[in-house]
Scaffold this motif. Structure first.
Motif, short mmCIF file in Angstrom:
data_model
loop_
_atom_site.label_atom_id
_atom_site.label_comp_id
_atom_site.label_asym_id
_atom_site.label_seq_id
_atom_site.Cartn_x
_atom_site.Cartn_y
_atom_site.Cartn_z
N GLU A 126 -4.09 -2.52 9.64
CA GLU A 126 -4.83 -3.27 8.64
C GLU A 126 -4.11 -4.55 8.26
OE1 GLU A 126 -5.89 -0.89 5.34
OE2 GLU A 126 -6.75 -2.52 4.20
N GLN A 127 -4.85 -5.64 8.11
CA GLN A 127 -4.28 -6.92 7.76
C GLN A 127 -4.50 -7.21 6.28
OE1 GLN A 127 -5.87 -9.93 10.28
NE2 GLN A 127 -5.35 -8.87 12.15
N LEU B 244 2.04 -7.23 -0.47
CA LEU B 244 2.86 -6.03 -0.53
C LEU B 244 2.39 -5.00 0.50
CD1 LEU B 244 3.18 -5.60 -4.41
CD2 LEU B 244 4.75 -6.76 -2.84
N ARG B 245 1.07 -4.81 0.61
CA ARG B 245 0.54 -3.84 1.57
C ARG B 245 0.86 -4.22 3.00
NH1 ARG B 245 -4.12 -4.01 -1.73
NH2 ARG B 245 -5.21 -5.25 -0.15
N ALA B 246 0.95 -5.52 3.26
CA ALA B 246 1.23 -5.97 4.63
C ALA B 246 2.60 -5.51 5.11
CB ALA B 246 1.14 -7.50 4.71
N LEU B 247 3.52 -5.28 4.19
CA LEU B 247 4.86 -4.82 4.56
C LEU B 247 4.99 -3.31 4.48
CD1 LEU B 247 7.76 -5.53 5.37
CD2 LEU B 247 8.28 -5.95 2.96
N ALA B 248 4.04 -2.66 3.81
CA ALA B 248 4.14 -1.22 3.55
C ALA B 248 3.83 -0.39 4.79
CB ALA B 248 3.24 -0.83 2.39
N HIS B 249 4.67 -0.53 5.80
CA HIS B 249 4.56 0.24 7.04
C HIS B 249 5.99 0.45 7.53
CE1 HIS B 249 4.02 1.05 11.32
NE2 HIS B 249 2.77 1.36 11.05
N LYS C 276 1.41 -13.32 9.31
CA LYS C 276 0.20 -13.61 8.55
C LYS C 276 0.41 -13.43 7.05
CE LYS C 276 -3.10 -12.43 12.21
NZ LYS C 276 -4.16 -11.47 12.65
N ALA C 277 1.25 -12.47 6.68
CA ALA C 277 1.51 -12.20 5.27
C ALA C 277 2.56 -13.14 4.69
CB ALA C 277 1.95 -10.76 5.09
N GLY C 278 3.21 -13.94 5.53
CA GLY C 278 4.16 -14.91 5.03
C GLY C 278 5.60 -14.46 4.97
N ARG D 36 0.41 0.04 -7.46
CA ARG D 36 0.30 1.03 -6.39
C ARG D 36 0.92 0.51 -5.09
NH1 ARG D 36 -4.92 1.70 -8.62
NH2 ARG D 36 -5.79 0.37 -6.98
N SER D 37 0.63 -0.74 -4.76
CA SER D 37 1.16 -1.30 -3.51
C SER D 37 2.67 -1.43 -3.55
CB SER D 37 0.52 -2.67 -3.26
OG SER D 37 -0.88 -2.57 -3.10
N SER D 38 3.20 -1.85 -4.70
CA SER D 38 4.64 -1.98 -4.84
C SER D 38 5.31 -0.62 -4.77
CB SER D 38 4.98 -2.66 -6.16
OG SER D 38 6.38 -2.79 -6.32
N ALA D 39 4.69 0.39 -5.38
CA ALA D 39 5.26 1.74 -5.34
C ALA D 39 5.30 2.29 -3.92
CB ALA D 39 4.45 2.67 -6.24
N ALA D 40 4.23 2.06 -3.15
CA ALA D 40 4.20 2.53 -1.77
C ALA D 40 5.28 1.84 -0.93
CB ALA D 40 2.82 2.27 -1.16
N LEU D 41 5.44 0.54 -1.14
CA LEU D 41 6.47 -0.20 -0.41
C LEU D 41 7.86 0.26 -0.82
CD1 LEU D 41 7.37 -2.42 1.50
CD2 LEU D 41 6.97 -4.09 -0.32
N SER D 42 8.07 0.43 -2.13
CA SER D 42 9.37 0.87 -2.62
C SER D 42 9.73 2.24 -2.06
CB SER D 42 9.37 0.91 -4.15
OG SER D 42 9.18 -0.39 -4.69
N ALA D 43 8.74 3.13 -1.96
CA ALA D 43 8.99 4.47 -1.42
C ALA D 43 9.49 4.39 0.02
CB ALA D 43 7.73 5.32 -1.50
N LEU D 44 8.95 3.47 0.79
CA LEU D 44 9.41 3.31 2.17
C LEU D 44 10.86 2.85 2.22
CD1 LEU D 44 6.36 1.63 3.96
CD2 LEU D 44 7.20 3.95 4.25
N TYR D 45 11.23 1.93 1.33
CA TYR D 45 12.61 1.45 1.30
C TYR D 45 13.56 2.56 0.86
CZ TYR D 45 11.99 -3.44 2.52
OH TYR D 45 11.75 -4.60 3.22
#
Length: 207
Positions: A5-6, A28-33, A74-76, A110-119
């Protein structure tokens, strides 16, 4: 968010120069992988690298890495570096990133929490790998610290703690980018700290 997803909109909050400050849920979602987090970490470490060089570090195919690199572009988060012969490397677009959420935007939180969880997962795995590796020499073993503590604090006091933690390495500037500033015998170190209120504990009532 699925792997392919983009971002749903252009990351308008991406600032030019050395710092990225954004709470945009799409950015934030663009990095959450997991692989994108790993790819960006490799680029932060190497400063620039091709998809093939990154693939060797993360154990993925160059084509898969190329796909995720394009999404990060694309997300910068990244950009093309000057071409090296036929090689086309990538590099981080910023030196620092502040991806704190907008507290008034549930999607951003929500997006920040998902990304933080990955880190957190990535850093926890790194610490476990280190602790299970061959023991260090005594002078390095003595500096390894695992510290857990609990306390009662107001939101303002926790914010002060967060600021203090962020400044712990402020007296060591420039050493990452300029090897001449690294003292003899120094090694790269990692600081991994978490700070959060206990969701099970209600606030202390007013007197």
């Amino acid at each position: 968010m699925t792997a392919g997803e983009q971002p749903t909109q252009e990351p308008a909050e991406v600032a030019p120069g050395t710092s990225l400050v954004t709470s945009d849920p799409a950015v934030l979602r663009a990095l959450a992988h997991p692989l994108r987090v790993e790819i960006l970490a490799v680029l932060d470490d190497l400063r620039e690298a091709t998809a093939t060089e990154i693939a060797e570090r993360v154990g993925e195919s160059p084509s898969n890495c190329s796909f995720h690199l394009r999404q990060l572009e694309k997300a910068g988060y990244i950009e093309r570096a000057p071409q090296r012969g036929t090689a086309k490397p990538w590099r981080p677009k910023h030196v620092h990133r502040n991806l704190a959420p907008d507290a008034d935007d549930p999607a951003s939180v929500r997006s920040s929490a998902a990304l933080s969880a990955l880190y957190v997962q990535r850093e926890a795995a790194r610490v476990v790998d280190y602790l299970q590796s061959v023991p260090e020499t005594p002078e390095w073993t003595d500096v390894v610290t695992i510290n857990l503590s609990s306390f009662w604090a107001t939101p303002d006091e926790m914010q002060q703690l967060a600021t203090s933690i962020a400044q712990l390495t402020a007296h060591l500037p420039g050493r990452e980018s300029d090897p001449s500033k690294r003292p003899p015998g120094s090694r790269r170190g990692y600081l991994f700290a978490t700070l959060n209120p206990d969701p099970r504990t209600p606030p202390t009532p007013e007197a």
